[in-house]
Design a protein around this motif. Structure first.
Motif, PDB file in Angstrom:
ATOM      1  N   LEU A  45     -33.846  11.442  -6.425  1.00 33.18           N
ATOM      2  CA  LEU A  45     -32.650  12.138  -6.892  1.00 33.18           C
ATOM      3  C   LEU A  45     -31.729  12.500  -5.725  1.00 33.18           C
ATOM      4  N   LEU A  46     -32.326  12.881  -4.584  1.00 34.03           N
ATOM      5  CA  LEU A  46     -31.536  13.223  -3.403  1.00 34.03           C
ATOM      6  C   LEU A  46     -30.783  12.008  -2.890  1.00 34.03           C
ATOM      7  N   PHE A  47     -31.458  10.857  -2.907  1.00 34.22           N
ATOM      8  CA  PHE A  47     -30.823   9.614  -2.441  1.00 34.22           C
ATOM      9  C   PHE A  47     -29.665   9.220  -3.353  1.00 34.22           C
ATOM     10  N   VAL A  48     -29.902   9.342  -4.683  1.00 30.78           N
ATOM     11  CA  VAL A  48     -28.857   8.979  -5.646  1.00 30.78           C
ATOM     12  C   VAL A  48     -27.648   9.895  -5.488  1.00 30.78           C
ATOM     13  N   ALA A  49     -27.885  11.168  -5.280  1.00 31.02           N
ATOM     14  CA  ALA A  49     -26.775  12.124  -5.116  1.00 31.02           C
ATOM     15  C   ALA A  49     -25.982  11.825  -3.849  1.00 31.02           C
ATOM     16  N   ALA A  50     -26.686  11.502  -2.752  1.00 24.26           N
ATOM     17  CA  ALA A  50     -26.007  11.182  -1.491  1.00 24.26           C
ATOM     18  C   ALA A  50     -25.183   9.905  -1.625  1.00 24.26           C
ATOM     19  N   PHE A  51     -25.752   8.914  -2.297  1.00 24.35           N
ATOM     20  CA  PHE A  51     -25.043   7.652  -2.487  1.00 24.35           C
ATOM     21  C   PHE A  51     -23.783   7.852  -3.332  1.00 24.35           C
ATOM     22  N   ALA A  52     -23.897   8.659  -4.396  1.00 28.55           N
ATOM     23  CA  ALA A  52     -22.742   8.942  -5.263  1.00 28.55           C
ATOM     24  C   ALA A  52     -21.655   9.656  -4.482  1.00 28.55           C
ATOM     25  N   LEU A  53     -22.049  10.572  -3.614  1.00 28.31           N
ATOM     26  CA  LEU A  53     -21.082  11.289  -2.798  1.00 28.31           C
ATOM     27  C   LEU A  53     -20.360  10.341  -1.839  1.00 28.31           C
ATOM     28  N   PHE A  54     -21.128   9.391  -1.272  1.00 25.91           N
ATOM     29  CA  PHE A  54     -20.546   8.407  -0.357  1.00 25.91           C
ATOM     30  C   PHE A  54     -19.520   7.522  -1.068  1.00 25.91           C
ATOM     31  N   VAL A  55     -19.891   7.080  -2.296  1.00 26.90           N
ATOM     32  CA  VAL A  55     -18.992   6.216  -3.061  1.00 26.90           C
ATOM     33  C   VAL A  55     -17.719   6.955  -3.421  1.00 26.90           C
ATOM     34  N   LEU A  56     -17.849   8.191  -3.876  1.00 24.90           N
ATOM     35  CA  LEU A  56     -16.674   8.974  -4.258  1.00 24.90           C
ATOM     36  C   LEU A  56     -15.760   9.241  -3.068  1.00 24.90           C
ATOM     37  N   SER A  57     -16.375   9.521  -1.900  1.00 22.65           N
ATOM     38  CA  SER A  57     -15.561   9.771  -0.706  1.00 22.65           C
ATOM     39  C   SER A  57     -14.853   8.495  -0.268  1.00 22.65           C
ATOM     40  N   THR A  58     -15.506   7.343  -0.453  1.00 22.07           N
ATOM     41  CA  THR A  58     -14.885   6.065  -0.102  1.00 22.07           C
ATOM     42  C   THR A  58     -13.677   5.803  -0.974  1.00 22.07           C
ATOM     43  N   PHE A  59     -13.841   6.023  -2.281  1.00 19.04           N
ATOM     44  CA  PHE A  59     -12.711   5.839  -3.200  1.00 19.04           C
ATOM     45  C   PHE A  59     -11.576   6.796  -2.862  1.00 19.04           C
ATOM     46  N   ASP A  60     -11.927   8.021  -2.458  1.00 19.95           N
ATOM     47  CA  ASP A  60     -10.892   9.008  -2.136  1.00 19.95           C
ATOM     48  C   ASP A  60     -10.093   8.568  -0.930  1.00 19.95           C
ATOM     49  N   LYS A  61     -10.779   8.018   0.074  1.00 20.16           N
ATOM     50  CA  LYS A  61     -10.086   7.551   1.276  1.00 20.16           C
ATOM     51  C   LYS A  61      -9.245   6.327   0.973  1.00 20.16           C
ATOM     52  N   ALA A  62      -9.776   5.458   0.131  1.00 22.34           N
ATOM     53  CA  ALA A  62      -9.039   4.249  -0.207  1.00 22.34           C
ATOM     54  C   ALA A  62      -7.762   4.589  -0.960  1.00 22.34           C
ATOM     55  N   ASP A  63      -7.780   5.731  -1.718  1.00 23.20           N
ATOM     56  CA  ASP A  63      -6.632   6.097  -2.540  1.00 23.20           C
ATOM     57  C   ASP A  63      -5.645   6.971  -1.768  1.00 23.20           C
ATOM     58  N   SER A  64      -6.018   7.405  -0.575  1.00 22.62           N
ATOM     59  CA  SER A  64      -5.141   8.291   0.189  1.00 22.62           C
ATOM     60  C   SER A  64      -3.998   7.493   0.800  1.00 22.62           C
ATOM     61  N   SER A  65      -2.899   8.221   1.091  1.00 25.33           N
ATOM     62  CA  SER A  65      -1.698   7.596   1.642  1.00 25.33           C
ATOM     63  C   SER A  65      -1.547   7.952   3.106  1.00 25.33           C
ATOM     64  N   ALA A  66      -0.550   7.313   3.762  1.00 22.29           N
ATOM     65  CA  ALA A  66      -0.268   7.629   5.162  1.00 22.29           C
ATOM     66  C   ALA A  66       0.106   9.095   5.316  1.00 22.29           C
ATOM     67  N   TYR A  67       0.847   9.633   4.346  1.00 30.02           N
ATOM     68  CA  TYR A  67       1.227  11.056   4.383  1.00 30.02           C
ATOM     69  C   TYR A  67      -0.010  11.930   4.345  1.00 30.02           C
ATOM     70  N   ASP A  68      -0.936  11.614   3.443  1.00 31.51           N
ATOM     71  CA  ASP A  68      -2.162  12.407   3.311  1.00 31.51           C
ATOM     72  C   ASP A  68      -2.995  12.364   4.588  1.00 31.51           C
ATOM     73  N   LYS A  69      -3.054  11.198   5.231  1.00 29.69           N
ATOM     74  CA  LYS A  69      -3.835  11.071   6.470  1.00 29.69           C
ATOM     75  C   LYS A  69      -3.226  11.884   7.597  1.00 29.69           C
ATOM     76  N   ILE A  70      -1.898  11.889   7.689  1.00 28.04           N
ATOM     77  CA  ILE A  70      -1.236  12.654   8.740  1.00 28.04           C
ATOM     78  C   ILE A  70      -1.495  14.153   8.543  1.00 28.04           C
ATOM     79  N   VAL A  71      -1.437  14.596   7.296  1.00 29.88           N
ATOM     80  CA  VAL A  71      -1.718  16.003   7.008  1.00 29.88           C
ATOM     81  C   VAL A  71      -3.158  16.330   7.376  1.00 29.88           C
ATOM     82  N   ALA A  72      -4.082  15.418   7.070  1.00 27.55           N
ATOM     83  CA  ALA A  72      -5.492  15.641   7.409  1.00 27.55           C
ATOM     84  C   ALA A  72      -5.681  15.741   8.921  1.00 27.55           C
ATOM     85  N   HIS A  73      -4.984  14.880   9.683  1.00 27.39           N
ATOM     86  CA  HIS A  73      -5.070  14.955  11.148  1.00 27.39           C
ATOM     87  C   HIS A  73      -4.502  16.266  11.663  1.00 27.39           C
TER      88      HIS A  73
END
Length: 807
Positions: free
Chosen positions: A3-31
């Protein structure tokens, strides 16, 4: 564990999608959030240009430079969008409350827009249900708006102000990640479009107005604060330049170049539009030349056009952009001013159209492709340009002809060069102007280029360099309308003599030349070809005796091994060698030599080369002060070993007793055979026959060239004159008797014998009197030569004693 592995993997996938959907503006704000992490949670670091109110979520480049648009920038720390401060707490720990769009305008401090929403009766709409995107001008943006325009909007609240605010709205919620570069958002005013641009540096613009605070989410939409009030757009670039009285010359040129229609088509363009005054500053002659050539005119207009929209607010530092002409221009900024190629020339910026943006400039951008060849000369080659003009070479260049300039940099014109006799300097510069247009991509190894002075220059292509004779090209080649320009490190020195002639005239290579002669290799220095010679000077043989020379010359295979190790097949000049590494060059002997080039110095097998790049018609010569020897070849003679140790100090020579040098096939030699041919160029033979009765004359005339030799044979044929002579030639045992009878009233007869030696006598002179007329000279000759093998002794016999009597 699973269950711990599945939760970590799901978190990784969601974070990947979030980064893929982010824009140049969002990245500059994050920096910016990362840079300010020491200030507390949800704090962003911004840069504010000193002397202005402009603030930016800055790029790494601007952050570390501490400047924006060349102006010093100070660092500010503010709450990131969507967060608020709380009294007594560090950073910005609170999330901003969510309200409807009208309330959110007050939250982001766009109070002027909020006030105008009240005045224009827009408030009920943006407080009600729906999903809106409001590009809200900041308070400073309203202050920057022309007072007359602002007053006109406010005075007619029911129409103009309401419509103006509706043009800032879209009937759909759009976050910055949804605002894609080049997209057009339909506004709520007559469905007119809003031109969106999302740049890689994080800047997002709406009709070239920059979003300075984005993504403030409301219950019925989202609010983005922008830095100016935007106006509706309905015209294309073509429409604007056709009606602007200050752009009539540009409009006419675009029409002639066939680009006018393109400027009216949908697209994303940036036009740097020169004013009429800018074109007038070029002069009538230049304008006439530009307009007379459709291709040049098209290149000129295309050089002012980018295939992308570059709003001034997105320019934070100098950046190079490719034009539709194909070459690049640099767009930058200097404080509030926009620059092109480092020059403040923009008079008015950000004229937004449906297919791009226009910036008015007060100078014409001249691409290289529209320039004459002499106009390609830049500041780093200005001395070359000045000297070409002063010496009359530019005046002799015909406008309709094509040329290539090989321009040395200014540093090449030393005091020694500038003090040179002008006639000599003119001859040197003639070798830097080619008769034809040759661009960089057309150069190839072994190519011959003809100069205006009639000399031929050789091209050498190496791994990291392109060289012409002794000089290599540096970055910066240009192509003009009637020619090309290449930048050269040094002056060109075209070869005029072969290696043998150079070494002989130098006088410092007598021993090397004598050894080459002893090895029967002298013709190698004379023959045509492409060779590199590391020539040892006489100093390399210091202390050598006649006995030593005899030892070297005594074994021709050993001598050839040593000498051919100094010669490479191919021309390698210093500038063509790759710097900082060892260049392996295969010699004619078969082994490699190691050549290094750095800081304008050359070494071969760790031996310093004091003088290099002496160009010959059959190669290049580099002088060395030591004899070179192949390290993989041993020596089998103690005497030769001791001699080589005295001559060679940079290496240890191996000794193997009894080792014998192998014969090297001289396949690279071209035997020079001299034939002396004496031509008889055109031999004309004329036979002239003259027929007469009784004589026929034949004349044969031979005409030869150098030397002129005329041979005439004249043959006269007739019935031979009959001479009556009776000669009797007698030889042992043959006796020829000749009887001469004299008639008269009285006669006498005498008899006797006389021997006549006829050896060597020319019988053609013999004549006969009162003898048989059928006995001619030819018959006599035949009788005499009948037996050429034996000597003929002749006697003349007169028969009887002289007697007197009467009838």
């Amino acid at each position: 564990m699973k269950l711990l592995f599945v939760a970590a993997f799901a978190l990784f996938v969601l974070s990947t999608f979030d980064k893929a959907d982010s824009s140049a503006y969002d990245k500059i704000v994050a920096h910016s959030r990362i840079r300010a992490r020491k200030e507390g949670p949800n704090v962003c670091a911004l840069q504010q240009v000193m002397g202005t109110k402009k603030k930016y979520f800055s790029t790494c480049r601007n952050w570390y430079q501490g400047a924006i648009c060349g102006k010093k920038a100070t660092v500010l720390y503010e709450c990131c969008p969507g967060y608020m401060k709380m009294e007594g707490m560090r950073g910005c720990p609170a999330v901003a409350p969510i309200d409807h769009v009208y309330g959110t305008l007050g939250l982001v401090k766009a109070t002027s827009t909020q006030n105008y929403a009240d005045i224009s009766k827009l408030r009920p709409e943006i407080e009600g249900s729906g999903s809106y995107t409001f590009f809200a001008p900041s308070n400073e943006a309203w202050e920057l708006l022309d007072e007359t325009v602002r007053s006109a909007l406010v005075s007619n609240v029911n129409i103009e102000l309401y419509n103006a605010l509706h043009y800032h709205m879209a009937n759909k919620r759009l976050l910055t990640k949804d605002l894609r570069n080049g997209m057009t958002v339909t506004s709520m005013y007559n469905d007119l479009g809003l031109q969106i641009n999302h740049y890689s540096n994080g800047v997002v613009t709406v009709n070239c107005a920059r979003i300075i605070y984005g993504n403030q989410v409301a219950t019925n939409g989202v609010v983005h604060v922008i830095d100016r009030v935007i106006s509706s757009v309905g015209n294309t670039i073509q429409d604007v330049i056709d009606v602007d009285d200050d752009l009539t010359t540009l409009s006419d040129m675009a029409q002639r170049a066939g680009l006018s229609d393109k400027l009216g088509q949908p697209g994303h363009y940036t036009l740097f539009a020169p004013t009429n005054e800018a074109f007038d500053s070029l002069g009538g002659d230049v304008l006439e030349r530009l307009q007379s050539d459709p291709e040049v005119l098209k290149a000129l207009v295309s050089f002012h056009l980018l295939d992308s929209v570059q709003c001034s607010e997105a320019i934070m530092a100098g950046t190079s952009y490719e034009t539709l002409e194909g070459n690049n221009i640099e767009i930058g900024c200097d404080g509030e001013s926009l620059t092109v190629n480092g020059i403040k020339m923009v008079r008015k910026k950000d004229i937004v159209t449906t297919n791009g943006v226009i910036h008015l400039i007060d100078q014409v951008l001249m691409p290289d492709s529209a320039k004459q060849v002499m106009e390609l000369i830049g500041t780093s080659q200005s001395t070359f340009g000045d000297m070409v003009s002063e010496l009359g070479l530019s005046a002799a260049m015909r406008p309709e002809a094509e040329y290539t300039l090989l321009a040395p940099l200014n540093v090449a014109f030393s005091d020694e060069v500038m003090s040179m006799d002008q006639r000599m300097l003119k001859l040197i510069l003639e070798s830097h102007i080619l008769k034809n247009k040759v661009v960089l991509g057309q150069l190839y190894n072994g190519q011959r280029l003809e100069t205006i002075g009639g000399k031929l220059l050789r091209v050498f292509i190496y791994r990291t360099a392109v060289c012409i004779e002794n000089s290599c090209l540096i970055r910066g080649s240009k192509e003009g309308s009637n020619g090309a320009l290449h930048l050269m490190r040094t002056f060109l020195k075209p070869a005029e003599k072969n290696m043998f002639e150079i070494l002989t005239e130098n006088g410092g290579f007598k021993i090397f030349l004598s050894l080459m002669e002893a090895a029967d290799l002298t013709d190698l220095l004379k023959q045509e070809g492409d060779f590199t010679l590391f020539a040892p000077t006489d100093k390399a043989f210091t202390g050598i005796s006649e006995r030593d020379l005899a030892l070297l010359k005594g074994d021709i295979n050993a001598l050839r091994t040593i000498l051919l190790y100094h010669i490479n097949n191919g021309i390698f000049i210093g500038g063509g060698l790759e710097t900082g590494v060892t260049n392996l060059l295969k010699t004619l002997q078969g082994s490699n030599i190691k050549v290094m080039h750095a800081n304008n110095t050359m070494q071969v097998n760790s031996v310093q080369v004091p003088e290099s790049d002496i160009m010959a018609t059959n190669g290049v010569i580099h002088f060395v002060k030591q004899v070179l020897y192949p390290g993989d070849i041993p020596v089998g003679s103690q005497d030769l070993l001791m001699l080589l140790k005295r001559l060679i100090s940079y290496m240890q020579i191996k000794y193997i007793a009894g080792f014998r040098y192998q014969e090297i096939p001289l396949t690279f030699m071209k035997r020079i055979i001299t034939h002396v041919i004496q031509e008889v160029p055109d031999v004309t033979k004329v036979t002239r026959v003259i027929e007469t009765k009784p004589s026929v004359t034949k004349v044969t005339r031979v005409i030869e060239a150098k030397p002129s030799v005329t041979k005439v044979t004249r043959v006269i044929e007739a019935k031979p004159s009959v001479t009556k002579v009776t000669r009797v030639i007698d030889s042992d045992p043959t006796i020829t008797k000749v009887t001469r009878v004299v008639s008269g009233p009285q006669y006498s007869v005498r008899t006797g014998t006389t021997n006549i030696n006829l050896e060597g006598t020319d019988l053609s002179e013999i004549s006969s009197h009162d003898v048989n007329p059928n006995f001619d000279a030819e018959s006599l000759t035949r009788i005499i030569q009948g037996d050429g093998s034996r000597r003929t002794s002749s006697r003349r016999v007169v028969a009887g004693n002289r007697r007197r009597g009467r009838d």
